[in-house]
Design an enzyme around this catalytic site. Structure first.
Site, short mmCIF file in Angstrom:
data_model
loop_
_atom_site.label_atom_id
_atom_site.label_comp_id
_atom_site.label_asym_id
_atom_site.label_seq_id
_atom_site.Cartn_x
_atom_site.Cartn_y
_atom_site.Cartn_z
N CYS A 146 -2.10 2.54 9.15
CA CYS A 146 -3.17 1.62 8.72
C CYS A 146 -4.34 1.63 9.69
O CYS A 146 -5.47 1.38 9.29
CB CYS A 146 -2.66 0.18 8.68
SG CYS A 146 -1.25 -0.04 7.65
N HIS B 40 0.87 -1.18 0.00
CA HIS B 40 0.00 0.00 0.00
C HIS B 40 0.91 1.23 0.00
O HIS B 40 2.00 1.21 0.59
CB HIS B 40 -0.85 0.08 1.28
CG HIS B 40 -2.09 -0.76 1.27
ND1 HIS B 40 -2.50 -1.49 2.36
CD2 HIS B 40 -3.04 -0.95 0.32
CE1 HIS B 40 -3.64 -2.11 2.09
NE2 HIS B 40 -3.99 -1.80 0.85
C1 LIG Z 1 -0.25 0.06 5.83
N1 LIG Z 1 -1.18 -0.78 5.24
C2 LIG Z 1 -0.64 -1.79 4.53
C3 LIG Z 1 -2.52 -0.54 5.31
N2 LIG Z 1 -2.96 0.51 4.95
N3 LIG Z 1 -3.31 -1.50 5.73
C4 LIG Z 1 -2.96 -2.72 6.34
C5 LIG Z 1 -3.78 -3.84 5.80
C6 LIG Z 1 -3.40 -5.17 6.36
C7 LIG Z 1 -4.26 -6.29 5.84
N4 LIG Z 1 -3.88 -7.53 6.44
C8 LIG Z 1 -4.19 -6.43 4.33
O1 LIG Z 1 -3.29 -7.10 3.85
O2 LIG Z 1 -5.01 -5.86 3.64
#
Ligand SMILES: CN(C)C(=N)NCCC[C@H](N)C(=O)O
Length: 297
Positions: A287, A182
């Site tokens: 996140c 991300h």
């Molecule tokens: C900083 N990050 C990556 C985020 N904005 N979100 C975390 C999402 C984690 C979830 N297990 C996934 O893999 O979607």
């Protein structure tokens, strides 16, 4: 080769002159947090997780925002949706308009409804997306510009859609390293709005990990943000960039030692928050934090 540029910039402000901006955030208590599937390289279901530790660490983040004078809204966690704690992926909000998420993976698809319902219930002008996008995980507002990440989660088509929803300039950036899937794992907005400090204009600035982007994106970032902090691979690898700034206080992982020094050199106040348990799901401070801009509640 080291990518750190630790020398204070000529324009660096002292800690006392960096301006703090009030924030309103959306968070979700990780009552159902666990790692039961793998959709990013950090998630290993065989590794044990401790929900109580996750809740305790999350609570410290929540309490810190309140202690800094920010507002935090809560969305109810839903059993069976362990990633809901990562509210940054639940939408993207500017001027009271909430652009909802459409998750890449089936495992998270069930989160979209609760987030969209929450925005509606709280009076946001809510837009249901057509295109796959993971909210503020891949869309970051810098001044008036939306930086938009793609490569792993949000699609290029969602960049067009987010531009249509908000009527703002969108800069597409391509991520190339699966650990940084991300945009908010590889780039932090330090000054979310343009402002005035010390009697002069304060330009919106960022910190980022150059190696997480393709050559075209690196060139764009270098040209647009010549004063950006370049974070080391070492600090990036501990999710140092997955941080939240109010323009003065920057909440970062205690493991990102070099980034902490770089921030101090530039006059920011690093606030260290350990979310090691939530890192097992591939997320950190940013996140767990969705900014609600111009909300009408
Ligand atoms: C900083 N990050 C990556 C985020 N904005 N979100 C975390 C999402 C984690 C979830 N297990 C996934 O893999 O979607």
């Amino acid at each position: 080769m080291s990518t750190q540029n630790t020398a204070p910039a000529a324009h660096a402000l002292s800690a006392s002159t960096r301006m703090q901006h009030h924030r309103r955030y959306l968070m979700c208590r990780p009552e159902h947090f666990t790692v039961s599937y793998t959709i990013n390289p950090w998630m290993v279901p065989a590794n044990p997780t401790d929900t109580a530790v996750a809740v305790r660490q999350w609570q410290t983040l929540y309490d810190t925002y309140l202690a800094l004078g920010h507002e935090v809204e809560l969305i109810d966690p839903v059993e069976g949706l362990p990633d809901m704690v990562y509210t940054a992926n639940g939408g993207f909000v500017i001027d009271g308009v909430a652009y909802g998420p459409k998750f890449r993976f089936q495992e998270r698809a069930g989160e979209a409804g609760p987030f969209i319902d929450w925005f509606r219930a709280y009076g946001f002008d809510t837009r249901v997306p057509v295109e796959v996008n993971e909210g503020e995980g891949d869309f970051l507002l810098v001044g008036d510009t939306i930086l938009a990440g793609t490569g792993f989660r949000s699609t290029g088509d969602s960049h067009r859609e987010v531009g249509e929803v908000f009527g703002r300039e969108v800069i597409s950036l391509s991520l190339t390293d699966p650990r940084f899937y991300h945009l908010d794992t590889a780039l932090t907005v330090l000054d979310p709005v343009e402002g005035v400090a010390d009697g002069g204009p304060e330009r919106a600035n960022i910190a980022y990990l150059p190696a997480a982007f393709d050559a075209r994106s690196q060139a764009i970032l270098a040209e647009r943000y010549p004063d950006a902090i370049h974070v080391s691979d070492e600090d990036g690898a501990v999710f140092g960039l997955n941080s939240a700034s109010d323009g003065r206080n920057v909440l970062i992982s205690p493991r990102a030692k070099g980034f902490e020094r770089q921030l101090r050199d530039r006059g920011y106040n690093p606030v260290l928050i350990d979310l090691s348990e939530l890192l097992l799901g591939g997320g950190g401070i940013k996140c767990c934090t969705l900014e609600l801009r111009g909300a009408t509640s």
